[in-house]
Design a protein around this motif. Structure first.
Motif, short mmCIF file in Angstrom:
data_model
loop_
_atom_site.label_atom_id
_atom_site.label_comp_id
_atom_site.label_asym_id
_atom_site.label_seq_id
_atom_site.Cartn_x
_atom_site.Cartn_y
_atom_site.Cartn_z
N ASN A 45 46.70 41.49 50.37
CA ASN A 45 46.15 42.39 51.40
C ASN A 45 44.82 43.01 51.01
N ILE A 46 43.98 42.20 50.36
CA ILE A 46 42.60 42.64 50.13
C ILE A 46 41.66 42.03 51.16
N ASN A 47 42.23 41.13 52.01
CA ASN A 47 41.48 40.53 53.12
C ASN A 47 40.15 39.94 52.67
N CYS A 48 40.20 39.17 51.59
CA CYS A 48 38.98 38.59 51.03
C CYS A 48 38.45 37.42 51.86
N GLY A 49 39.33 36.76 52.60
CA GLY A 49 38.91 35.63 53.43
C GLY A 49 38.78 34.32 52.68
N ALA A 50 39.13 34.31 51.40
CA ALA A 50 39.00 33.10 50.59
C ALA A 50 39.90 31.97 51.08
N CYS A 51 40.97 32.31 51.78
CA CYS A 51 41.90 31.31 52.30
C CYS A 51 41.32 30.59 53.52
N GLY A 52 40.23 31.12 54.08
CA GLY A 52 39.62 30.52 55.25
C GLY A 52 40.01 31.19 56.55
N PHE A 53 40.82 32.24 56.46
CA PHE A 53 41.24 32.97 57.66
C PHE A 53 40.67 34.39 57.64
N SER A 54 40.82 35.08 58.75
CA SER A 54 40.18 36.39 58.90
C SER A 54 40.69 37.43 57.91
N GLY A 55 41.89 37.27 57.46
CA GLY A 55 42.49 38.22 56.52
C GLY A 55 43.91 37.80 56.21
N CYS A 56 44.62 38.65 55.47
CA CYS A 56 45.98 38.31 55.06
C CYS A 56 46.92 38.14 56.26
N CYS A 73 46.22 31.06 49.24
CA CYS A 73 45.88 32.39 48.72
C CYS A 73 45.71 32.31 47.21
N ARG A 74 44.49 32.12 46.77
CA ARG A 74 44.22 32.01 45.33
C ARG A 74 44.33 33.37 44.65
N VAL A 149 30.92 40.45 44.76
CA VAL A 149 32.01 39.98 45.63
C VAL A 149 33.24 39.51 44.87
N CYS A 150 33.14 39.41 43.55
CA CYS A 150 34.28 38.90 42.77
C CYS A 150 35.39 39.95 42.72
N PRO A 151 36.58 39.64 43.23
CA PRO A 151 37.67 40.63 43.27
C PRO A 151 38.32 40.88 41.92
N LYS A 152 38.03 40.04 40.94
CA LYS A 152 38.68 40.16 39.63
C LYS A 152 37.72 40.53 38.51
N GLY A 153 36.47 40.78 38.83
CA GLY A 153 35.50 41.14 37.79
C GLY A 153 35.29 40.02 36.79
N ALA A 154 35.36 38.78 37.26
CA ALA A 154 35.25 37.62 36.37
C ALA A 154 33.82 37.19 36.12
N ASP A 166 36.55 32.28 32.56
CA ASP A 166 37.63 31.43 33.07
C ASP A 166 38.98 32.12 33.03
N CYS A 167 39.14 33.04 32.10
CA CYS A 167 40.43 33.72 31.96
C CYS A 167 40.68 34.70 33.11
N LEU A 168 39.61 35.18 33.73
CA LEU A 168 39.74 36.13 34.83
C LEU A 168 39.57 35.48 36.20
N CYS A 169 38.82 34.40 36.25
CA CYS A 169 38.53 33.73 37.53
C CYS A 169 39.81 33.18 38.15
N ILE A 170 39.98 33.42 39.45
CA ILE A 170 41.16 32.91 40.17
C ILE A 170 40.78 31.79 41.14
N GLY A 171 39.52 31.42 41.16
CA GLY A 171 39.09 30.32 42.02
C GLY A 171 39.11 30.65 43.50
N CYS A 172 38.86 31.90 43.84
CA CYS A 172 38.90 32.30 45.27
C CYS A 172 37.74 31.73 46.07
N GLY A 173 36.62 31.46 45.41
CA GLY A 173 35.48 30.85 46.09
C GLY A 173 34.53 31.81 46.78
N LEU A 174 34.76 33.11 46.67
CA LEU A 174 33.87 34.07 47.33
C LEU A 174 32.46 34.01 46.73
#
Length: 262
Positions: A45-56, A73-74, A149-154, A166-174
């Motif tokens: 529920n951070i509504n990042c949009g990485a999944c390709g949809f408007s939000g969660c 949902c990465r 824009v990185c939600p994980k500070g990676a 790489d240890c922090l990256c979740i591959g969200c694509g933002l």
């Protein structure tokens, strides 16, 4: 007595409006699938949009109503996938995780600059002025649009270019979408090799702009036993579906453009 009439009138009007609203809510009630709410609550529920949809919530609806893949949902990762699979009654089978990579080695020591940029600290803003302040117009500007824009500070800026943990990256694509020069891409964790230059300039111009730039010599292309490396638009490109990570391309690269991940 005259004062009571308006009071009675508005009381009756309010009661009638309430009854009409109650009736309308019953008549026009749309039944919702409780699975949507359950899935939405299991997502970050951070509504990042990485999944390709408007939000969660939009993603949850797409899963239930349109059959969207449950592993998009990465940010939620394996935990979200497991919850979604349980709610939907399907087997949890995730694709291989991906990580982001910055395809540039043009740090402060390697890349020359054309001018001092003193505007808004934004890669997108700097890119407007003569394609950025660096001599290489394809390189990382290092002003941190991807960091924001990185939600994980990676992502951090080190020596003038973006670096991904790489240890922090979740591959969200933002970050991929945020980079104005298109330097950031996603690749599977198992990928054994990365190419780290996107310069489309001639070899002469690349050498003048950056000490670490790809000059398109094709040595990597010649030694690859799988045909996974080719030179396109002035720089090396890898086909990850063919690459075995043998590292031969990196061994012959005189400018260190290709990196082996071991």
């Amino acid at each position: 007595m005259n004062i009571l009439y308006p009071i009675i009138f508005f009381a009756v009007l309010g009661l009638a409006a309430g009854l009409l609203l109650a009736a309308a809510s019953k008549i026009f009630y749309v039944k919702t699938d409780e699975r949507v709410e359950k899935i939405a609550s299991s997502l970050p529920n951070i509504n990042c949009g990485a999944c390709g949809f408007s939000g969660c919530e939009g993603y949850a609806e797409a899963i239930v109503k349109d059959g969207a893949a449950p592993d998009l949902c990465r940010t939620g990762g394996a935990q979200a996938l497991a919850a979604i699979s349980e709610i939907m009654g399907i087997e949890a089978s995730a694709s291989e995780p991906e990580r982001a990579v910055v395809r540039c080695k043009g740090d402060c020591e390697a890349a020359g600059v054309k001018y001092d940029f003193e505007g808004v600290k934004s890669c997108a803003a700097a890119e407007i002025y003569y394609s950025g302040y660096k001599k290489c117009t394809s390189g990382c500007l290092g002003l941190g649009d991807c960091v924001k824009v990185c939600p994980k500070g990676a992502i951090s800026i080190r020596n003038g270019i973006a670096v991904i943990d790489d240890c922090l990256c979740i591959g969200c694509g933002l970050c991929v979408r945020e980079c104005p020069n298109g330097l950031i891409a996603l690749r599977k964790i198992s990928a054994g090799v990365d190419y780290l230059c996107m310069s489309s300039n001639s070899a002469k111009d690349t050498v003048a702009a950056c000490q670490n730039g790809c000059i398109g010599c094709r040595q990597c292309e010649r030694v690859c036993p799988e045909g996974a490396v080719r030179v396109e638009n002035g720089h090396a490109v890898l086909d990850y579906s063919l690459c075995t990570g043998c590292g031969k391309c990196a061994e012959v690269c005189k400018r260190g453009v290709i990196s082996v991940n071991r």
